[in-house]
Design an enzyme around this catalytic site. Sequence first.
Site, PDB file in Angstrom:
ATOM      1  N   GLY A 212       0.821  -1.214   0.000  1.00 38.62           N
ATOM      2  CA  GLY A 212       0.000   0.000   0.000  1.00 38.62           C
ATOM      3  C   GLY A 212       0.848   1.254   0.000  1.00 38.62           C
ATOM      4  O   GLY A 212       0.644   2.171  -0.807  1.00 38.62           O
TER       5      GLY A 212
ATOM      6  N   ASP B 271       4.682  -2.764  -7.444  1.00 44.32           N
ATOM      7  CA  ASP B 271       3.980  -1.660  -6.782  1.00 44.32           C
ATOM      8  C   ASP B 271       4.173  -0.356  -7.559  1.00 44.32           C
ATOM      9  O   ASP B 271       3.240   0.449  -7.686  1.00 44.32           O
ATOM     10  CB  ASP B 271       4.490  -1.490  -5.346  1.00 44.32           C
ATOM     11  CG  ASP B 271       4.244  -2.740  -4.521  1.00 44.32           C
ATOM     12  OD1 ASP B 271       3.251  -3.433  -4.791  1.00 44.32           O
ATOM     13  OD2 ASP B 271       5.050  -3.032  -3.623  1.00 44.32           O
TER      14      ASP B 271
HETATM   15  O1  RIB Z   1       5.762  -5.567  -3.004  1.00 42.94           O
HETATM   16  C1  RIB Z   1       6.853  -5.397  -2.159  1.00 42.94           C
HETATM   17  C2  RIB Z   1       6.384  -5.296  -0.736  1.00 42.94           C
HETATM   18  O2  RIB Z   1       5.834  -6.523  -0.344  1.00 42.94           O
HETATM   19  C3  RIB Z   1       7.480  -5.016   0.274  1.00 42.94           C
HETATM   20  O3  RIB Z   1       7.725  -3.657   0.485  1.00 42.94           O
HETATM   21  C4  RIB Z   1       6.983  -5.750   1.508  1.00 42.94           C
HETATM   22  O4  RIB Z   1       6.677  -4.926   2.580  1.00 42.94           O
HETATM   23  C5  RIB Z   1       5.771  -6.561   1.055  1.00 42.94           C
HETATM   24  O5  RIB Z   1       4.606  -5.944   1.403  1.00 42.94           O
END
Ligand code: RIB
Length: 294
Positions: free
Chosen positions: A47, A238
Amino acid sequence: MNRPSPEFDVVIVGSLNLDLVVRAPRQPSGGETISGSHYAEYAGGKGLNQAVAAARSGASVALVGNVGDDDAGVRLRSIVRDEGIDDTCLRTIDGVATGRALITVDDAGENSIIIVAGANAEPASAEIPSGRVVLAQLETTLEGVAAAFARARSDGAVTVLNPAPAIELTDDLLGLCDVLIPNEHEVDLLGGRRHVAERVDQLIVTLGAAGADHIEAGVTTRVGPFVVDVVDTTGAGDAFCGAFSSRLAAGDDLADALRYASAAGALATTAPGAVPSQPHRNDVERLLDRPAVG
Ligand code: RIB
Protein backbone atom coordinates in the site's frame (compact mmCIF):
# COMPACT_ATOMS: atom_id res chain seq x y z
CA MET A 1 -26.50 12.84 -11.93
CA ASN A 2 -24.09 15.57 -10.77
CA ARG A 3 -21.42 14.17 -8.49
CA PRO A 4 -19.06 16.34 -6.42
CA SER A 5 -15.42 16.29 -7.62
CA PRO A 6 -13.36 13.55 -5.99
CA GLU A 7 -11.21 14.69 -3.06
CA PHE A 8 -8.09 12.92 -4.41
CA ASP A 9 -6.75 11.64 -7.70
CA VAL A 10 -5.88 8.27 -6.19
CA VAL A 11 -7.10 6.69 -2.93
CA ILE A 12 -5.07 3.68 -1.84
CA VAL A 13 -6.37 1.08 0.59
CA GLY A 14 -3.36 -0.88 1.68
CA SER A 15 -0.56 -2.05 3.92
CA LEU A 16 2.47 -0.38 5.43
CA ASN A 17 5.45 -2.48 6.50
CA LEU A 18 8.90 -1.99 7.81
CA ASP A 19 11.03 -4.08 5.42
CA LEU A 20 13.96 -5.95 7.03
CA VAL A 21 16.16 -6.72 4.06
CA VAL A 22 19.12 -9.09 3.76
CA ARG A 23 21.26 -9.15 0.64
CA ALA A 24 22.66 -12.65 -0.05
CA PRO A 25 24.27 -14.35 -3.05
CA ARG A 26 21.28 -16.66 -3.44
CA GLN A 27 18.11 -17.75 -1.65
CA PRO A 28 18.82 -20.42 1.03
CA SER A 29 17.24 -23.89 0.70
CA GLY A 30 15.14 -25.40 3.50
CA GLY A 31 17.28 -26.17 6.57
CA GLU A 32 20.29 -24.32 5.11
CA THR A 33 22.20 -21.40 6.69
CA ILE A 34 24.08 -19.03 4.37
CA SER A 35 25.87 -15.72 4.93
CA GLY A 36 24.41 -12.46 3.70
CA SER A 37 26.45 -9.42 2.70
CA HIS A 38 24.26 -6.48 3.82
CA TYR A 39 21.33 -5.75 6.10
CA ALA A 40 19.08 -2.68 5.81
CA GLU A 41 15.64 -1.49 6.93
CA TYR A 42 13.41 0.32 4.46
CA ALA A 43 9.86 1.65 4.40
CA GLY A 44 7.64 -0.74 2.45
CA GLY A 45 4.32 -2.52 2.29
CA LYS A 46 2.44 -2.76 -0.98
CA GLY A 47 0.00 0.00 0.00
CA LEU A 48 2.68 2.49 0.99
CA ASN A 49 4.88 1.63 -2.01
CA GLN A 50 1.98 2.18 -4.40
CA ALA A 51 0.97 5.40 -2.67
CA VAL A 52 4.53 6.75 -3.00
CA ALA A 53 4.68 5.69 -6.66
CA ALA A 54 1.40 7.49 -7.41
CA ALA A 55 2.44 10.64 -5.51
CA ARG A 56 5.87 10.77 -7.19
CA SER A 57 4.06 10.55 -10.53
CA GLY A 58 2.18 13.73 -9.67
CA ALA A 59 -1.14 12.49 -8.22
CA SER A 60 -2.82 13.78 -5.09
CA VAL A 61 -2.99 10.66 -2.94
CA ALA A 62 -4.71 9.51 0.27
CA LEU A 63 -3.61 6.31 2.02
CA VAL A 64 -6.16 4.29 4.02
CA GLY A 65 -4.46 1.81 6.34
CA ASN A 66 -3.02 1.10 9.77
CA VAL A 67 0.27 1.26 11.62
CA GLY A 68 1.01 0.05 15.13
CA ASP A 69 1.86 2.24 18.13
CA ASP A 70 5.60 1.54 17.87
CA ASP A 71 8.68 3.33 16.48
CA ALA A 72 8.15 1.76 13.05
CA GLY A 73 4.63 3.23 12.93
CA VAL A 74 5.93 6.71 13.74
CA ARG A 75 8.65 6.36 11.10
CA LEU A 76 6.25 5.18 8.39
CA ARG A 77 3.68 7.90 9.12
CA SER A 78 6.36 10.57 8.84
CA ILE A 79 7.39 9.14 5.43
CA VAL A 80 3.75 9.27 4.31
CA ARG A 81 3.60 12.95 5.25
CA ASP A 82 7.01 13.77 3.74
CA GLU A 83 5.78 12.34 0.42
CA GLY A 84 2.76 14.68 0.53
CA ILE A 85 0.33 11.78 0.97
CA ASP A 86 -2.82 12.45 3.02
CA ASP A 87 -2.75 10.42 6.27
CA THR A 88 -6.16 11.41 7.67
CA CYS A 89 -7.35 7.80 7.25
CA LEU A 90 -4.13 6.20 8.44
CA ARG A 91 -4.95 4.82 11.88
CA THR A 92 -2.54 4.04 14.70
CA ILE A 93 -3.69 0.87 16.48
CA ASP A 94 -2.84 0.71 20.19
CA GLY A 95 -1.07 -2.38 21.46
CA VAL A 96 -0.37 -3.79 17.98
CA ALA A 97 2.93 -3.91 16.07
CA THR A 98 3.40 -2.24 12.70
CA GLY A 99 3.59 -4.75 9.82
CA ARG A 100 6.97 -6.26 9.05
CA ALA A 101 8.37 -7.90 5.92
CA LEU A 102 11.41 -10.18 6.04
CA ILE A 103 13.03 -9.96 2.62
CA THR A 104 16.00 -11.72 1.04
CA VAL A 105 17.38 -10.18 -2.17
CA ASP A 106 19.83 -12.31 -4.17
CA ASP A 107 22.57 -11.41 -6.64
CA ALA A 108 20.10 -11.45 -9.54
CA GLY A 109 17.99 -8.84 -7.73
CA GLU A 110 15.18 -11.39 -7.15
CA ASN A 111 13.48 -11.38 -3.76
CA SER A 112 11.62 -13.69 -1.42
CA ILE A 113 9.32 -12.12 1.17
CA ILE A 114 7.58 -13.21 4.37
CA ILE A 115 5.14 -10.70 5.83
CA VAL A 116 3.84 -10.46 9.38
CA ALA A 117 0.64 -8.41 9.06
CA GLY A 118 0.47 -6.82 12.52
CA ALA A 119 -1.65 -3.65 12.29
CA ASN A 120 -2.46 -4.36 8.62
CA ALA A 121 -4.79 -7.16 9.79
CA GLU A 122 -6.91 -4.75 11.86
CA PRO A 123 -10.01 -3.04 10.41
CA ALA A 124 -9.12 0.19 8.60
CA SER A 125 -10.98 3.48 8.83
CA ALA A 126 -14.56 3.21 7.61
CA GLU A 127 -14.30 6.85 6.46
CA ILE A 128 -12.82 6.52 2.99
CA PRO A 129 -12.20 9.68 0.97
CA SER A 130 -13.37 9.84 -2.63
CA GLY A 131 -10.90 9.41 -5.48
CA ARG A 132 -10.89 9.26 -9.27
CA VAL A 133 -9.12 5.91 -8.92
CA VAL A 134 -9.29 3.61 -5.89
CA LEU A 135 -6.39 1.14 -5.75
CA ALA A 136 -5.99 -1.80 -3.35
CA GLN A 137 -3.90 -4.92 -2.80
CA LEU A 138 -4.44 -7.95 -0.53
CA GLU A 139 -2.19 -7.33 2.48
CA THR A 140 -5.11 -5.78 4.40
CA THR A 141 -8.55 -7.21 5.17
CA LEU A 142 -10.69 -8.40 2.26
CA GLU A 143 -13.72 -6.82 3.95
CA GLY A 144 -11.99 -3.44 3.88
CA VAL A 145 -11.09 -3.78 0.20
CA ALA A 146 -14.62 -4.86 -0.73
CA ALA A 147 -16.19 -1.97 1.23
CA ALA A 148 -13.83 0.57 -0.36
CA PHE A 149 -14.56 -0.74 -3.87
CA ALA A 150 -18.33 -0.78 -3.28
CA ARG A 151 -18.14 2.86 -2.15
CA ALA A 152 -15.85 3.71 -5.10
CA ARG A 153 -18.31 2.17 -7.53
CA SER A 154 -21.18 4.21 -6.12
CA ASP A 155 -19.01 7.35 -6.42
CA GLY A 156 -18.22 6.56 -10.07
CA ALA A 157 -14.50 5.93 -9.38
CA VAL A 158 -12.33 3.45 -11.28
CA THR A 159 -11.36 0.47 -9.09
CA VAL A 160 -7.94 -1.15 -9.54
CA LEU A 161 -6.95 -4.31 -7.65
CA ASN A 162 -3.43 -5.70 -7.45
CA PRO A 163 -4.27 -9.19 -6.09
CA ALA A 164 -1.01 -9.63 -4.19
CA PRO A 165 -0.10 -11.64 -2.25
CA ALA A 166 -1.96 -14.31 -4.20
CA ILE A 167 -5.13 -15.69 -2.63
CA GLU A 168 -8.35 -17.01 -4.12
CA LEU A 169 -10.97 -14.31 -4.63
CA THR A 170 -14.75 -14.53 -4.81
CA ASP A 171 -16.57 -13.57 -8.00
CA ASP A 172 -18.29 -10.89 -5.90
CA LEU A 173 -14.98 -9.11 -5.24
CA LEU A 174 -13.75 -9.61 -8.81
CA GLY A 175 -17.03 -8.11 -9.95
CA LEU A 176 -16.15 -4.89 -8.10
CA CYS A 177 -12.85 -4.53 -10.02
CA ASP A 178 -12.60 -2.45 -13.19
CA VAL A 179 -8.91 -3.22 -13.63
CA LEU A 180 -7.05 -6.23 -12.22
CA ILE A 181 -3.22 -6.25 -12.18
CA PRO A 182 -1.88 -9.67 -11.14
CA ASN A 183 1.49 -11.21 -11.98
CA GLU A 184 1.63 -14.57 -13.77
CA HIS A 185 1.57 -16.60 -10.57
CA GLU A 186 -1.38 -14.63 -9.20
CA VAL A 187 -3.47 -14.90 -12.37
CA ASP A 188 -2.94 -18.68 -12.38
CA LEU A 189 -4.14 -18.91 -8.80
CA LEU A 190 -7.24 -16.91 -9.72
CA GLY A 191 -8.16 -19.50 -12.35
CA GLY A 192 -6.11 -18.42 -15.37
CA ARG A 193 -6.22 -15.51 -17.82
CA ARG A 194 -9.41 -16.48 -19.63
CA HIS A 195 -11.39 -17.09 -16.43
CA VAL A 196 -10.29 -13.77 -14.92
CA ALA A 197 -10.67 -11.77 -18.15
CA GLU A 198 -14.33 -12.80 -18.31
CA ARG A 199 -14.92 -11.20 -14.90
CA VAL A 200 -13.15 -7.82 -15.18
CA ASP A 201 -13.11 -5.13 -17.86
CA GLN A 202 -9.34 -4.80 -18.04
CA LEU A 203 -6.80 -7.49 -17.13
CA ILE A 204 -3.14 -6.53 -16.97
CA VAL A 205 -0.70 -9.35 -16.26
CA THR A 206 2.74 -8.11 -15.21
CA LEU A 207 5.61 -10.23 -16.56
CA GLY A 208 8.66 -8.87 -14.75
CA ALA A 209 11.51 -8.23 -17.17
CA ALA A 210 9.25 -9.16 -20.11
CA GLY A 211 6.89 -6.20 -19.52
CA ALA A 212 3.12 -6.76 -19.21
CA ASP A 213 0.15 -8.14 -21.16
CA HIS A 214 -3.05 -6.10 -21.45
CA ILE A 215 -6.10 -8.28 -22.10
CA GLU A 216 -9.38 -6.63 -23.08
CA ALA A 217 -12.35 -8.27 -24.84
CA GLY A 218 -10.23 -11.35 -25.63
CA VAL A 219 -7.40 -9.39 -27.27
CA THR A 220 -3.91 -9.45 -25.72
CA THR A 221 -1.46 -6.60 -26.27
CA ARG A 222 2.15 -6.72 -24.99
CA VAL A 223 3.46 -3.59 -23.21
CA GLY A 224 7.18 -2.73 -22.90
CA PRO A 225 9.55 -3.90 -21.55
CA PHE A 226 12.19 -1.28 -20.76
CA VAL A 227 15.71 -2.63 -20.36
CA VAL A 228 17.54 -1.45 -17.22
CA ASP A 229 20.31 -2.69 -14.91
CA VAL A 230 18.49 -4.64 -12.19
CA VAL A 231 19.64 -4.20 -8.58
CA ASP A 232 16.54 -5.17 -6.56
CA THR A 233 13.10 -6.11 -7.90
CA THR A 234 11.31 -5.44 -4.57
CA GLY A 235 8.47 -2.97 -5.10
CA ALA A 236 8.64 -3.01 -8.92
CA GLY A 237 5.07 -4.34 -9.24
CA ASP A 238 3.98 -1.66 -6.78
CA ALA A 239 5.63 1.04 -8.89
CA PHE A 240 3.69 -0.27 -11.89
CA CYS A 241 0.32 -0.19 -10.07
CA GLY A 242 0.82 3.19 -8.38
CA ALA A 243 2.17 4.89 -11.49
CA PHE A 244 -0.58 3.36 -13.67
CA SER A 245 -3.31 4.60 -11.31
CA SER A 246 -1.77 8.05 -11.20
CA ARG A 247 -1.74 8.40 -14.98
CA LEU A 248 -5.25 6.94 -15.31
CA ALA A 249 -6.51 9.53 -12.80
CA ALA A 250 -4.74 12.25 -14.81
CA GLY A 251 -6.79 11.28 -17.86
CA ASP A 252 -4.25 9.28 -19.89
CA ASP A 253 -5.72 6.64 -22.14
CA LEU A 254 -5.02 3.06 -21.11
CA ALA A 255 -2.17 2.49 -23.59
CA ASP A 256 -0.28 5.59 -22.42
CA ALA A 257 -0.87 4.80 -18.74
CA LEU A 258 0.43 1.27 -19.29
CA ARG A 259 3.58 2.40 -21.07
CA TYR A 260 4.25 4.89 -18.28
CA ALA A 261 3.63 2.17 -15.65
CA SER A 262 5.96 -0.25 -17.42
CA ALA A 263 8.75 2.34 -17.41
CA ALA A 264 8.10 3.13 -13.72
CA GLY A 265 8.23 -0.59 -12.84
CA ALA A 266 11.53 -1.00 -14.67
CA LEU A 267 13.07 2.02 -12.93
CA ALA A 268 12.06 0.71 -9.50
CA THR A 269 14.37 -2.28 -10.02
CA THR A 270 17.45 -0.06 -10.42
CA ALA A 271 17.82 0.89 -6.72
CA PRO A 272 17.61 -1.01 -3.43
CA GLY A 273 14.58 -0.87 -1.13
CA ALA A 274 10.85 -0.62 -1.81
CA VAL A 275 9.84 2.96 -0.99
CA PRO A 276 13.28 4.43 -1.78
CA SER A 277 13.25 2.95 -5.29
CA GLN A 278 9.84 4.34 -6.35
CA PRO A 279 10.62 6.60 -9.31
CA HIS A 280 9.75 10.27 -9.82
CA ARG A 281 7.85 11.44 -12.87
CA ASN A 282 10.80 13.21 -14.53
CA ASP A 283 12.89 10.01 -14.36
CA VAL A 284 10.04 7.95 -15.81
CA GLU A 285 9.58 10.44 -18.63
CA ARG A 286 13.29 10.34 -19.40
CA LEU A 287 13.10 6.55 -19.75
CA LEU A 288 9.96 6.84 -21.86
CA ASP A 289 11.92 8.92 -24.34
CA ARG A 290 14.10 5.88 -24.97
CA PRO A 291 12.62 3.32 -27.40
CA ALA A 292 10.93 0.33 -25.71
CA VAL A 293 12.08 -3.19 -26.58
CA GLY A 294 9.54 -5.62 -28.06
O1 RIB B 1 5.76 -5.57 -3.00
C1 RIB B 1 6.85 -5.40 -2.16
C2 RIB B 1 6.38 -5.30 -0.74
O2 RIB B 1 5.83 -6.52 -0.34
C3 RIB B 1 7.48 -5.02 0.27
O3 RIB B 1 7.72 -3.66 0.48
C4 RIB B 1 6.98 -5.75 1.51
O4 RIB B 1 6.68 -4.93 2.58
C5 RIB B 1 5.77 -6.56 1.06
O5 RIB B 1 4.61 -5.94 1.40
